[in-house]
Motif scaffolding. Sequence first.
Motif, PDB file in Angstrom:
ATOM      1  N   UNK A  79       0.833  -1.203   0.000  1.00  0.00           N
ATOM      2  CA  UNK A  79       0.000   0.000   0.000  1.00  0.00           C
ATOM      3  C   UNK A  79       0.872   1.259   0.000  1.00  0.00           C
ATOM      4  N   UNK A  80       1.956   1.246   0.765  1.00  0.00           N
ATOM      5  CA  UNK A  80       2.863   2.399   0.803  1.00  0.00           C
ATOM      6  C   UNK A  80       3.452   2.673  -0.575  1.00  0.00           C
ATOM      7  N   UNK A  81       3.854   1.620  -1.270  1.00  0.00           N
ATOM      8  CA  UNK A  81       4.431   1.788  -2.607  1.00  0.00           C
ATOM      9  C   UNK A  81       3.433   2.427  -3.563  1.00  0.00           C
ATOM     10  N   UNK A  82       2.203   1.928  -3.540  1.00  0.00           N
ATOM     11  CA  UNK A  82       1.180   2.468  -4.440  1.00  0.00           C
ATOM     12  C   UNK A  82       0.903   3.936  -4.124  1.00  0.00           C
ATOM     13  N   UNK A  83       0.781   4.276  -2.834  1.00  0.00           N
ATOM     14  CA  UNK A  83       0.497   5.664  -2.451  1.00  0.00           C
ATOM     15  C   UNK A  83       1.683   6.580  -2.784  1.00  0.00           C
ATOM     16  N   UNK A  84       2.901   6.109  -2.499  1.00  0.00           N
ATOM     17  CA  UNK A  84       4.091   6.933  -2.747  1.00  0.00           C
ATOM     18  C   UNK A  84       4.270   7.211  -4.227  1.00  0.00           C
ATOM     19  N   UNK A  85       3.966   6.237  -5.073  1.00  0.00           N
ATOM     20  CA  UNK A  85       4.082   6.426  -6.521  1.00  0.00           C
ATOM     21  C   UNK A  85       2.980   7.349  -7.037  1.00  0.00           C
ATOM     22  N   UNK A  86       1.790   7.240  -6.437  1.00  0.00           N
ATOM     23  CA  UNK A  86       0.649   8.034  -6.900  1.00  0.00           C
ATOM     24  C   UNK A  86       0.708   9.482  -6.434  1.00  0.00           C
ATOM     25  N   UNK A  90       5.535  13.218  -1.016  1.00  0.00           N
ATOM     26  CA  UNK A  90       5.269  12.901   0.384  1.00  0.00           C
ATOM     27  C   UNK A  90       6.313  11.885   0.836  1.00  0.00           C
ATOM     28  N   UNK A  91       7.078  12.163   1.875  1.00  0.00           N
ATOM     29  CA  UNK A  91       8.100  11.205   2.324  1.00  0.00           C
ATOM     30  C   UNK A  91       7.473   9.836   2.578  1.00  0.00           C
ATOM     31  N   UNK A  92       8.060   8.810   1.960  1.00  0.00           N
ATOM     32  CA  UNK A  92       7.433   7.498   2.016  1.00  0.00           C
ATOM     33  C   UNK A  92       7.369   6.955   3.434  1.00  0.00           C
ATOM     34  N   UNK A  93       8.312   7.341   4.310  1.00  0.00           N
ATOM     35  CA  UNK A  93       8.300   6.794   5.657  1.00  0.00           C
ATOM     36  C   UNK A  93       7.130   7.333   6.488  1.00  0.00           C
ATOM     37  N   UNK A  94       6.669   8.519   6.150  1.00  0.00           N
ATOM     38  CA  UNK A  94       5.470   9.029   6.811  1.00  0.00           C
ATOM     39  C   UNK A  94       4.247   8.253   6.340  1.00  0.00           C
TER      40      UNK A  94
END
Length: 327
Positions: A79-86, A90-94
């Motif tokens: 889910x983090x990967x999909x959100x970070x790419x989209x 936004x810093x991915x660690x947040x």
Amino acid sequence: MDTGTHFVFGLGLGGLAMTDPVIASHAYGPIAILIGTVAGSNAPDLDGLLRFKSNADYIKNHRGLSHSFPAIVGWTALITTVIAVSFRGIPWWHIAFWVLLAVVVHVLSDLFNSYGTQAYRPLSKQWVAWNIIHIFDPFIFFAHLFAILLWISGIAVPQVIFPVLYVLLGIYYGWRTLAHRRLSGKIAGHDPEGHPGDRYTLLPTISLYRWNVVRVSEDCTYGIGEWNNGKMKWVDVLKCDEHPAIDASKQHQDVQAFLSVTPFPCGLVKTHTWGYEVRWVDVRYRYRKQYPFVAVVLMDLNLAPLQSYVGWLSDDRLEKRLRMNSY
């Protein structure tokens, strides 16, 4: 918990994420995190798609590997990967922190009810159920709903609403845990029908002051009752049958799936002119004088299986299902 409660948990955690300055200050931060927390709060229940394969596969695997330690990491990463790419910038660690929190809250909340999960996989396939919160708890659901309405109406800001909400829910979970522990320690002393060696399990209900009770005796007899405002009432007693058909039914995949998820199985046999009807019931779930969670195998006189079913049904629906399968 039920799907609706997991959904409002996802919305609530999205509101709580507004306390993170990085998320709140980013143009797309709130919507990105809201998508992530709602997805994370519901992702472990994607094993429900196994229903399309068979009821046995669904029952055997629901809340199994999908709720385990590796799955928590896997859902979070996906889910983090999909959100970070989209949502770039936004810093991915947040993103990962809030998605991880949503997934962990899902698994933890499922541990608090009676069905439980296999959260300790791959270390152990044991089902863990703490029997403290009902699968649908009105206080948890409507507290979330009230907080969300305050948020979307603009009456209060999420940075205030949701920290207060989750402090209150933490107190509520603690109170229910202590109430369960105290009552578990004294329940045997309030049972005039009890015998030495009996084991008691308290199961939550929607009511804050009523608990279902299962008493397991050494002679394979189950007592099913309720504790309501300080009073014990027994509503049913089940004596499990001993019969060759019971043993034979354990080789059937539907019965194996059923037995893999319940700590309180009881096998019952009816004899017919054509053979045997073996019905396994889970005594945790009693509704309107029935036990709707069942595994049923019809066998001929040589104990060969004819038809079977596993799942949640009333007696009328079960008879219709078995009759349809016989054509």
